[in-house]
Scaffold this motif. Structure first.
Motif, PDB file in Angstrom:
ATOM      1  N   ASN A  21      37.037  55.959  19.016  1.00  0.00           N
ATOM      2  CA  ASN A  21      36.360  55.863  17.728  1.00  0.00           C
ATOM      3  C   ASN A  21      35.283  56.940  17.748  1.00  0.00           C
ATOM      4  O   ASN A  21      34.313  56.833  18.498  1.00  0.00           O
ATOM      5  CB  ASN A  21      35.746  54.474  17.531  1.00  0.00           C
ATOM      6  CG  ASN A  21      35.070  54.317  16.183  1.00  0.00           C
ATOM      7  OD1 ASN A  21      34.390  55.218  15.705  1.00  0.00           O
ATOM      8  ND2 ASN A  21      35.235  53.153  15.579  1.00  0.00           N
ATOM      9  N   ASP A  26      32.965  57.722  15.752  1.00  0.00           N
ATOM     10  CA  ASP A  26      31.625  57.239  15.409  1.00  0.00           C
ATOM     11  C   ASP A  26      30.923  56.651  16.629  1.00  0.00           C
ATOM     12  O   ASP A  26      29.705  56.797  16.794  1.00  0.00           O
ATOM     13  CB  ASP A  26      31.696  56.194  14.294  1.00  0.00           C
ATOM     14  CG  ASP A  26      31.986  56.809  12.932  1.00  0.00           C
ATOM     15  OD1 ASP A  26      31.592  57.974  12.720  1.00  0.00           O
ATOM     16  OD2 ASP A  26      32.606  56.135  12.091  1.00  0.00           O
ATOM     17  N   GLN A  60      36.466  64.774  12.691  1.00  0.00           N
ATOM     18  CA  GLN A  60      36.883  63.614  11.894  1.00  0.00           C
ATOM     19  C   GLN A  60      37.629  64.036  10.639  1.00  0.00           C
ATOM     20  O   GLN A  60      38.635  63.419  10.271  1.00  0.00           O
ATOM     21  CB  GLN A  60      35.668  62.766  11.528  1.00  0.00           C
ATOM     22  CG  GLN A  60      35.165  61.905  12.676  1.00  0.00           C
ATOM     23  CD  GLN A  60      33.990  61.046  12.288  1.00  0.00           C
ATOM     24  OE1 GLN A  60      32.971  61.540  11.808  1.00  0.00           O
ATOM     25  NE2 GLN A  60      34.103  59.737  12.495  1.00  0.00           N
ATOM     26  N   TYR A  77      41.182  51.428  19.470  1.00  0.00           N
ATOM     27  CA  TYR A  77      40.103  51.872  18.587  1.00  0.00           C
ATOM     28  C   TYR A  77      40.585  52.990  17.664  1.00  0.00           C
ATOM     29  O   TYR A  77      40.191  53.066  16.502  1.00  0.00           O
ATOM     30  CB  TYR A  77      38.891  52.334  19.404  1.00  0.00           C
ATOM     31  CG  TYR A  77      38.172  51.189  20.081  1.00  0.00           C
ATOM     32  CD1 TYR A  77      37.280  50.380  19.378  1.00  0.00           C
ATOM     33  CD2 TYR A  77      38.405  50.901  21.427  1.00  0.00           C
ATOM     34  CE1 TYR A  77      36.632  49.326  19.997  1.00  0.00           C
ATOM     35  CE2 TYR A  77      37.759  49.845  22.056  1.00  0.00           C
ATOM     36  CZ  TYR A  77      36.882  49.056  21.338  1.00  0.00           C
ATOM     37  OH  TYR A  77      36.246  47.998  21.951  1.00  0.00           O
ATOM     38  N   ALA A 101      40.774  52.681  13.546  1.00  0.00           N
ATOM     39  CA  ALA A 101      40.114  53.683  12.713  1.00  0.00           C
ATOM     40  C   ALA A 101      41.073  54.376  11.759  1.00  0.00           C
ATOM     41  O   ALA A 101      40.690  54.747  10.641  1.00  0.00           O
ATOM     42  CB  ALA A 101      39.420  54.718  13.594  1.00  0.00           C
ATOM     43  N   TYR A 102      42.346  54.518  12.171  1.00  0.00           N
ATOM     44  CA  TYR A 102      43.285  55.326  11.386  1.00  0.00           C
ATOM     45  C   TYR A 102      44.540  54.569  10.961  1.00  0.00           C
ATOM     46  O   TYR A 102      45.548  55.173  10.627  1.00  0.00           O
ATOM     47  CB  TYR A 102      43.653  56.597  12.170  1.00  0.00           C
ATOM     48  CG  TYR A 102      42.438  57.440  12.482  1.00  0.00           C
ATOM     49  CD1 TYR A 102      41.788  58.153  11.480  1.00  0.00           C
ATOM     50  CD2 TYR A 102      41.918  57.482  13.785  1.00  0.00           C
ATOM     51  CE1 TYR A 102      40.655  58.895  11.760  1.00  0.00           C
ATOM     52  CE2 TYR A 102      40.786  58.226  14.065  1.00  0.00           C
ATOM     53  CZ  TYR A 102      40.153  58.928  13.047  1.00  0.00           C
ATOM     54  OH  TYR A 102      39.020  59.668  13.328  1.00  0.00           O
TER      55      TYR A 102
END
Length: 303
Positions: A133, A135, A174, A200, A204-205
């Motif tokens: 991830n 972030d 990103q 993760y 996220a995707y």
């Protein structure tokens, strides 16, 4: 138990020895995984000395500290590691060092536990593969900058500037990743790998992630696991499955053979970098390059 006892004796011996660290006026920083090593080098730049314990292709789940590692840890001013029991066999060493003047810093401790993925495989009860991830990796960068600045205030401006530059690179990463993934229809976003390192990433995707060995490579996949996943691949008509650079490829090859034995074909879509970066000096040897390479490999194989 015998190995742990010997390691503790070694720790006691080393901590009683003369400090022979690199004394060039710079902070001596030791890191565990290649992802964290790359991160710290980006933030610290030429203002610090960085030594990573693990190299390309090394599995942090199974990694054991050597005598040389203990010396590096002793000579360090700062120690950064992932945490969440990713480096499971180093935990006893870190706990021992917690009784010394320095306390190793688990970067994952900075993350809000509400956003983490649960896991019964680890003592932390969380999936430790949080670097997938982006972030979360940005939060790692913030913590590294904070710690370096506290320990070396005269270079605080340098660390801050390096952090801002690196965060900008992560923002760009990103955007690139989302653009590439959007070319892959959602029904094709099923990622089958050697072990569940990509949850993760999947969250996220919008990928369904299935790992043959589960979250930790310390667990072995059995015949039933292989047969069950082979049936899943056939049912979902998955075009490609993936090996990982830090995990022996025999399990994925066994899975491919199991699918073939049922009259179907599935390609090995390539090698992904999961628990370690690629070789130093290559694009995949950086966190940004690794992430972009993985995404391109996944999308091209599943299209």
């Amino acid at each position: 138990m015998k190995n742990i006892t010997l390691l503790f004796l070694l720790l006691i011996t080393v901590f009683g020895c003369k400090n022979e660290k690199n004394d060039n006026g710079k902070l001596n920083v030791v890191t565990t995984t290649t992802m964290i090593t790359d991160l710290v080098k980006n933030i610290g730049g030429d203002a610090i000395n960085v030594e990573g314990l693990m190299g390309s292709g090394v599995d942090p789940h199974l990694y054991k500290a050597s005598e040389g590692d203990v010396t590096k840890l002793f000579n360090a001013d700062i120690i950064f590691y992932n945490g969440l029991h990713l480096e499971g066999k180093l935990v006893e060493v870190f706990e021992k060092m917690g009784n010394q003047a320095k306390t190793p810093i688990a970067l994952a401790d900075q993350l809000d536990k509400k956003g983490l993925i649960g896991s019964d495989y680890f003592a932390s009860n969380y999936d430790p593969h949080v670097w997938f991830n982006i972030d979360y990796f940005k939060q790692f960068a913030e913590k590294v900058t904070e710690v370096l600045s506290e320990n070396n205030p005269e270079n605080k401006d340098t660390f801050e500037a390096n952090k801002m530059k690196y965060l900008s690179e992560l923002d760009e990463l990103q955007e690139k990743v989302r653009t590439v993934i959007e070319t892959l229809p959602k029904e094709k976003r099923i990622l089958v790998t050697a072990h569940d390192a990509f949850n993760y990433f999947g969250k996220a995707y919008d990928f369904e992630v299935v790992g043959l060995q589960g979250l930790s490579t310390a667990t072995e996949a059995g015949v039933q696991d292989v047969q069950k996943l082979a049936a899943f691949i056939i049912e979902k008509q998955i075009k490609a499955i993936f090996v990982e650079s830090s995990v022996p490829k025999r399990t994925i090859e066994a899975l491919q053979a199991a699918v073939k034995s049922k009259g179907h074909e599935v390609e090995i879509g390539g090698t992904l970098y999961s628990d370690a970066l690629g070789n130093a000096g290559t694009v995949e040897g950086t966190y940004v390059g690794m992430f972009e390479y993985n995404v391109n490999t996944i999308v091209n194989a599943l299209k």
